[in-house]
Design an enzyme around this catalytic site. Sequence first.
Site, PDB file in Angstrom:
ATOM      1  N   ASP A   7       0.857  -1.171   0.000  1.00 13.41           N
ATOM      2  CA  ASP A   7       0.000   0.000   0.000  1.00 13.41           C
ATOM      3  C   ASP A   7       0.901   1.232   0.000  1.00 13.41           C
ATOM      4  OD1 ASP A   7      -2.291   1.488   0.099  1.00 13.41           O
ATOM      5  OD2 ASP A   7      -2.541   1.335   2.265  1.00 13.41           O
ATOM      6  N   ASP A  21      -3.450  -1.575   5.653  1.00 12.25           N
ATOM      7  CA  ASP A  21      -3.848  -1.079   6.968  1.00 12.25           C
ATOM      8  C   ASP A  21      -5.357  -0.962   7.127  1.00 12.25           C
ATOM      9  OD1 ASP A  21      -4.275   0.987   5.245  1.00 12.25           O
ATOM     10  OD2 ASP A  21      -2.998   2.442   6.264  1.00 12.25           O
ATOM     11  N   ASP A  68      -8.125  -3.730   2.801  1.00 12.19           N
ATOM     12  CA  ASP A  68      -6.952  -4.569   2.547  1.00 12.19           C
ATOM     13  C   ASP A  68      -7.100  -5.979   3.119  1.00 12.19           C
ATOM     14  OD1 ASP A  68      -5.506  -2.461   1.327  1.00 12.19           O
ATOM     15  OD2 ASP A  68      -5.004  -1.653   3.300  1.00 12.19           O
TER      16      ASP A  68
END
Length: 1072
Positions: free
Chosen positions: A385, A747, A751
């Site tokens: 990410d 996070d 996800d």
Amino acid sequence: MGKGGENYGRKENTSSDNSDGEIFKAWSKDVRECEEHFKVSVKTGLSHDEVENRRKIYGFNELEKHDGQSIWKLVLEQFNDTLVRILLAAAIISFVLAWYDGDEGGEMEITAFVEPLVIFLILIVNAIVGVWQESNAEKALEALKEIQSEQASVIRNNEKIPSLPAKDLVPGDIVELKVGDKVPADMRVVELISSTLRLEQGSLTGESEAVNKTNKPVAEDADIQGKKCIVFAGTTVVNGHCFCLVTQTGMDTEIGKVHNQIHEASQSEEDTPLKKKLNEFGERLTMMIGLICILVWLINVKYFLTWDYVDDGWWPTNFKFSFEKCTYYFEIAVALAVAAIPEGLPAVITTCLALGTRKMAQKNALVRKLPSVETLGCTTVICSDKTGTLTTNQMAVSKLVAIGTNVDALRAFKVEGTTYNPNDGQIENWPAGQLDANLQTMAKIAAVCNDAGISQSEHKFVAHGMPTEAALKARYIFSCSLACVLVEKMGLPEGSKNVQSGSKSTILRCCEWWNEHDRRIATLEFDRDRKSMGVIVDSGVGKKKSLLVKGAVENVLDRSSKVQLRDGSVVKLDNNAKNLILQALHEMSTSALRCLGFAYKDELTNFENYNGNEDHPAHQLLLDPNNYSSIEDELIFVGLVGLRDPPREEVYQAIEDCRAAGIRVMVITGDNKNTAEAICREIGVFAPNENISSKSLTGKDFMELRDKKAYLRQTGGLLFSRAEPRHKQDIVRLLKEDGEVVAMTGDGVNDAPALKLADIGIAMGIAGTEVAKEASDMVLADDNFSSIVAAVGEGRSIYNNMKAFIRYMISSNIGEVASIFLTAALGIPEGLIPVQLLWVNLVTDGPPATALGFNPPDKDIMKKPPRRSDDSLINLWILFRYLVIGIYVGLATVGVFIIWYTHGSFMGIDLSSDGHTLVTYSQLANWGQCSSWNNFTAAPFTAGSRIISFDADPCDYFTTGKVKAMTLSLSVLVAIEMFNSLNALSEDGSLLTMPPWVNPWLLLAMSVSFGLHFLILYVPFLAKVFGIVPLSFNEWLLVLAVALPVILIDEVLKFVGRCTSGSARRSKQKSD
């Protein structure tokens, strides 16, 4: 389970579908169409009868509860393993034989029961650990439920219900949302009460900032981030007040889809590469044990099954079967199974992985699932990410543009720093020793026209308020930005006085000075139309009231008619000056900076006497937001700043380390494409001037590709922006199908499915949601990408060490199998019994194997490409080496047994001092026929303080009398395996180049293992349990003389290996 779960599957065709069977796209319809579709009025809401009817159709607004596996099914699954089944069969057979022998009563009864009980204990512990690990699998789903709202303010029957349980919501309900509320379902915004509405939905969509919402429809094909008129369940209102219409509930919401994806991902979890190899090894071991058992029985069938041929016939008759001898060879089969299986391997692997987790914890990588430590070592792709992992997730001012000495000149300053820490960085090329009027005005606007704050908590600086505003205050008021340099380093404006000593915070002393100097008396709140915020300030007695404004540069510039120069003078803002500012804005925007313009106004006719009094006529103007644009006209433009979420300083080097290690980095983010591309160029995923048109796609564009796997096979980095949860999950799945070992970071709630599906799911410890953490295998304590790279290096080192001790233990077991096989093949008495083999495999071999996990890592461990997940633990050459070593172990253990019975001395070592009777090899090999020998006697002999005699039956010399020879065999086995652990220090390196003291833990472990062996030898109770006796000094010399050659044999084999591999490399270089 509520009806939200019971009706899942048919709700999708009812809650949002129209009569055509197509999904009703509420985000692309205006409010009137939404009301018509859901048959509700925004003003009155649903009737109670209609609510009940819809609940029967749609069920409750709650996430489905998936029933996990029963505890008994989990327990049974732990026995779905080849090695475990062999052990279980061995334990059952051993227990039955022990029970049979116990009926006769004898000294060995205790020993016989120890063996099956120990095996059963191993199996029970293994099952408990396995069940505990698998029972944690569904915790991510439970954590997902925690982020759901519990209450909602609803309008029904034209009445407001302030605290309705959120689970009672149905599609069509009208819900009121205010600041701080958690959204209870997916809803269409139908009416804005405040001028602006912002929601924090980054945990679901991956966006780095709170987003503005509207009640206007958007395009039908909008992605999740583009649905500006939809608020999603589980997100939070950070600014504004509105009414919404519920469109989706329960499992049909976006968070419900994530819930379902997590469950699906948990169902498709695969074994780690190491476990796959061990399973393959177990299957091969089963075949090997079976073949050896058959061979042993064929060799010895003559001892328990005999027959005659009558009258020279060809058909055998008069079969005679010896049950006693048959059970003896059953015991041989059990001994073979126990010898072949490295029972201590699971415990040593767990110990090594646990030690590895401690090392990783020191590098800020907290491992939640032990097997993931090993999997890290063969990671080939890291899907990361962007926000919070590659970047700091702290908005920071990176560039400041002020007006120069004339209207055609601009001044640009680069602002260093990546966090809210006031001491992080400085402003480059700052004019030392002076602070001109233009810069003072910018500092004042940044400080006073701001609703955010900075505080220090546990050595970290935390922002309060909107991230953009916090960044301004951090950069302008603290030492890491303009205001810090302005006040702390360059001093306060000329003629000013220091902040009072009674100030609450020394951190905010600059901000406090500006707010004391220019007291705010009114605020013109930000709204989506004018895209700016303003404050009216009172600068003291005798001074005019002034208006300070910050906002989108284009909007502020359009409402400005003048510009302030460096010396504070004000001139007209002509087209040339305006174009110059817009050009600077364009350059900053293309660098993915979010820009804010600063302006002020000191001619406030209506507010000259206003001091905040509600009775003042001007106060009525402030109550209507529609008046704000007219108040904020004829502004004086001052300058602009560029803000961004900056990359972490360590990330660039970490990306380079990944490239050197052969690991590809793919960035998958919900953020916009331009911002993500700029960050990726800066951190080294892409080169500064690289053409990335084929390497940067939105999630939607990627899903439309024909050959997705071919796209993912490209060398170098890749970027996927505006990615939705399903995009992340599909990318991970495709990579795994292509043979990649994928580590995925994240996070947010969005996800979690991909984290669950990836080989290694890595959650953020600081910014990560509980959902993401529970779905992950590892948590980063510092949210830092470089910690992942360090963990990969540690994982590679751990795997290399695990490979060393696995090979060591397997080679030891090959030796034990060879010993049992030779014993059976030669027909001599059993030299090693199963309980002794268990002791060696579980206890004696354990410390050296664990100590091999402390071998120092190779210096170039992150310069090598990742190992393939299907790489074999043992190649043909290594297998040949260990077969040679195993055969020597078998010869040594059986040989020392034979030597004691047949030789009074060996290699000059006297063995006759105990007074035992010597026999010929022929007698030893045919000991079963002892009762038919004439005049055979066996003299008593000493074993420690015991005298073993055979007055009742001389043939007991080969059963109870073999206790000394068994002790010698066991001691030789232990000594050889200790010396063999030194061979395992390096796969090919000689002990001359890698001496034992490079791993002092191994020397300590060898001492512990020898100490444990002495314990069972010299403690009478333990000696009785294991069927052994103390040894004399000469007998120990014999043990060492027989055991030490194992080092010389392996050194010769290593030398041959080095020579052959060296010549192979030279041949390959010549061919290249």
